[in-house]
Design an enzyme around this catalytic site. Structure first.
Site, PDB file in Angstrom:
ATOM      1  N   TRP A 188       1.079  -1.199  -0.236  1.00 32.45           N
ATOM      2  CA  TRP A 188      -0.283   0.158  -0.009  1.00 32.45           C
ATOM      3  C   TRP A 188       0.561   0.941  -0.255  1.00 32.45           C
ATOM      4  CZ3 TRP A 188      -1.120  -4.386   3.335  1.00 32.45           C
ATOM      5  CH2 TRP A 188      -1.775  -4.964   2.896  1.00 32.45           C
TER       6      TRP A 188
ATOM      7  N   HIS B 129      -7.192   2.209   1.499  1.00 30.15           N
ATOM      8  CA  HIS B 129      -8.352   0.767   1.990  1.00 30.15           C
ATOM      9  C   HIS B 129      -8.999   1.320   2.025  1.00 30.15           C
ATOM     10  CE1 HIS B 129      -5.642  -2.320   4.518  1.00 30.15           C
ATOM     11  NE2 HIS B 129      -5.754  -0.976   5.361  1.00 30.15           N
TER      12      HIS B 129
ATOM     13  N   ARG C 201      -3.943   5.980  -3.046  1.00 29.14           N
ATOM     14  CA  ARG C 201      -3.113   4.974  -3.204  1.00 29.14           C
ATOM     15  C   ARG C 201      -1.919   6.314  -4.104  1.00 29.14           C
ATOM     16  NH1 ARG C 201      -4.039  -0.614  -3.836  1.00 29.14           N
ATOM     17  NH2 ARG C 201      -5.608  -0.434  -1.652  1.00 29.14           N
TER      18      ARG C 201
ATOM     19  N   GLN D 108     -12.967   1.395  -3.568  1.00 30.27           N
ATOM     20  CA  GLN D 108     -13.679   0.103  -2.738  1.00 30.27           C
ATOM     21  C   GLN D 108     -14.844  -0.484  -1.214  1.00 30.27           C
ATOM     22  OE1 GLN D 108      -9.891  -0.696  -0.357  1.00 30.27           O
ATOM     23  NE2 GLN D 108      -9.201  -1.376  -1.609  1.00 30.27           N
TER      24      GLN D 108
ATOM     25  N   VAL E  40      -5.419 -11.253   7.247  1.00 34.29           N
ATOM     26  CA  VAL E  40      -6.573 -12.517   7.088  1.00 34.29           C
ATOM     27  C   VAL E  40      -6.131 -13.803   6.856  1.00 34.29           C
ATOM     28  CG1 VAL E  40      -8.505 -11.819   5.885  1.00 34.29           C
ATOM     29  CG2 VAL E  40      -6.464 -12.746   4.428  1.00 34.29           C
TER      30      VAL E  40
ATOM     31  N   ALA F 234     -13.940 -11.384   5.863  1.00 28.29           N
ATOM     32  CA  ALA F 234     -13.408 -10.251   4.873  1.00 28.29           C
ATOM     33  C   ALA F 234     -13.278 -10.708   4.056  1.00 28.29           C
ATOM     34  CB  ALA F 234     -12.913  -9.791   6.165  1.00 28.29           C
TER      35      ALA F 234
HETATM   36  N1  DAH Z   1      -7.403  -4.415   1.628  1.00 26.97           N
HETATM   37  C1  DAH Z   1      -7.090  -4.959   0.884  1.00 26.97           C
HETATM   38  C2  DAH Z   1      -6.223  -3.952  -0.207  1.00 26.97           C
HETATM   39  O1  DAH Z   1      -6.777  -3.191  -0.671  1.00 26.97           O
HETATM   40  C3  DAH Z   1      -8.279  -5.781  -0.009  1.00 26.97           C
HETATM   41  C4  DAH Z   1      -8.335  -7.006   0.886  1.00 26.97           C
HETATM   42  C5  DAH Z   1      -7.972  -8.304   0.513  1.00 26.97           C
HETATM   43  C6  DAH Z   1      -9.502  -7.014   1.839  1.00 26.97           C
HETATM   44  C7  DAH Z   1      -8.686  -9.502   1.754  1.00 26.97           C
HETATM   45  C8  DAH Z   1      -9.851  -8.181   2.611  1.00 26.97           C
HETATM   46  C9  DAH Z   1      -9.299  -8.732   2.262  1.00 26.97           C
HETATM   47  O2  DAH Z   1     -11.011  -7.367   3.563  1.00 26.97           O
HETATM   48  O3  DAH Z   1      -9.333  -9.582   3.625  1.00 26.97           O
HETATM   49  O4  DAH Z   1      -5.339  -4.633  -0.808  1.00 26.97           O
END
Ligand code: DAH
Length: 341
Positions: free
Chosen positions: A153, A181, A207, A221, A265, A309
């Site tokens: 990120w 995010h 970003r 998102q 996760v 998630a």
């Molecule tokens: N936050 C991640 C991103 O922006 C995307 C994401 C991945 C969100 C896995 C989630 C997850 O909730 O479980 O790249």
């Protein structure tokens, strides 16, 4: 004293008849009845006459004055009425004005659709701040400082003087950033609520990246989070498949769940879909089972609850659904683009 009252009367009445605009009529009224008019002069000179002459002439002059005043006023009234109806008259043979209506931005449309689908599955929609602190955007999501995953990120950090007035609202005011995010809202929500629950979080993210056809410095998102007792990947699979089937409607759709890595996760997966018969595999979502450390951070007991998630990019889904080739079109402000939706 020689004068012809009839002559005055006649020429005034002719002028009154002739004049077609209310403004011009006012001018003429002054000419015939104003301070320098013949009639006023005559009235003024009455005082030089003998009493008998005055008695004879006075009432006649007064009467003429009244009569002319009445004619002027009546004419003025008529003219005003006809002038206003003239202005309001509509020429039905003239070409009309084209009525243009606004358009809903494709991203708003997609967001609304996604919300409706999740609402129908009993999810709630919540939102979080775009200016975040380091703790919620990273640390609490199991991405501590110096964790190599932070490189996933590229971040816009805020300068201290830019953030002063935000301080009161945010927990850890030393280091603020534009959220990279929507995942920090997982933390914020769990800090304040107890399971079981299921939410989605639509929102704008940022970003610090070079832009190209598939990258923008800001985009949208939708985060998803479902936590309860005995939640499993099977629950996740059902919800996500259900969502995409509804989102893409009647098209045939295939799914692929690939192992992947995100610090918050375990296990982590990426979801690919394939639309129609000849479609290509497209990556549409990052997801996984919520990491124990995330539950620790919000004070849940990881032995009691489990959850999944996911995060998806709104632009990406819109691009797939509407076959839009370049992400930058969404923010171009180009009406030719917007008008298609
Ligand atoms: N936050 C991640 C991103 O922006 C995307 C994401 C991945 C969100 C896995 C989630 C997850 O909730 O479980 O790249």
């Amino acid at each position: 004293m020689e004068f012809d009252l009839n002559k005055i009367k006649k020429s005034a009445q002719e002028a009154i008849e002739e004049l077609a605009s209310p403004e011009k009529l006012e001018e003429i009224k002054i000419k015939f009845l104003g301070r320098k008019s013949e009639l006023t002069e005559l009235l003024r000179s009455l005082k030089d006459l003998s009493i008998e002459e005055r008695r004879k002439l006075g009432p006649k002059l007064q009467e003429l004055k009244k009569e002319l005043e009445r004619s002027f006023d009546k004419r003025l009234k008529d003219l005003r009425i006809s002038h206003s109806t003239l202005r309001e008259r509509i020429d039905v043979t003239k070409p009309g004005h084209k009525i243009t209506s606004g358009h809903i931005h494709p991203l708003s449309k997609i967001e609304e659709e996604i919300e409706q689908i999740f609402l129908s599955m009993n999810f709630s929609v919540v939102e979080g701040p775009e200016v975040e602190d380091e703790y919620h955007n990273f640390d609490a999501l199991n991405i501590p400082k110096d964790h190599p995953a932070r490189e996933m990120w590229d971040t816009f950090w805020l300068r201290q003087n830019e953030i002063k007035n935000q301080k009161s609202k945010i927990k850890n005011p030393e280091k603020l950033l534009l959220r990279t995010h929507t995942s920090p809202m997982q933390i914020r929500y769990m800090e304040k609520n107890n399971p079981p629950f299921q939410i989605i979080v639509p929102g704008r993210v940022f970003r610090y990246e070079a832009t190209d056809a598939s990258h923008e410095i800001n985009f949208y998102q939708v985060e998803g989070l479902m936590v309860g007792k005995d939640m499993s990947l099977a629950n996740f699979k059902f919800v996500v498949e259900e969502f995409f089937k509804k989102f893409f409607g009647s098209q045939k759709i295939e799914f692929r769940f690939r192992p992947s890595y995100f610090p918050f996760v375990e296990p982590g997966v990426e979801v690919d879909i394939k639309l129609g018969k000849s479609g290509k595999w497209l990556e549409v979502m990052g997801a996984g089972m919520v990491h124990r450390k995330v539950f620790d951070a919000v004070g849940y007991n990881p032995n009691d609850v489990t959850g999944f998630a996911f995060g998806l990019g709104l632009e990406r889904l819109a691009m797939i659904k509407y076959k839009i080739p370049d992400i930058r079109l969404f923010y171009s402000g180009d009406l030719r683009f917007i008008k298609q939706f």
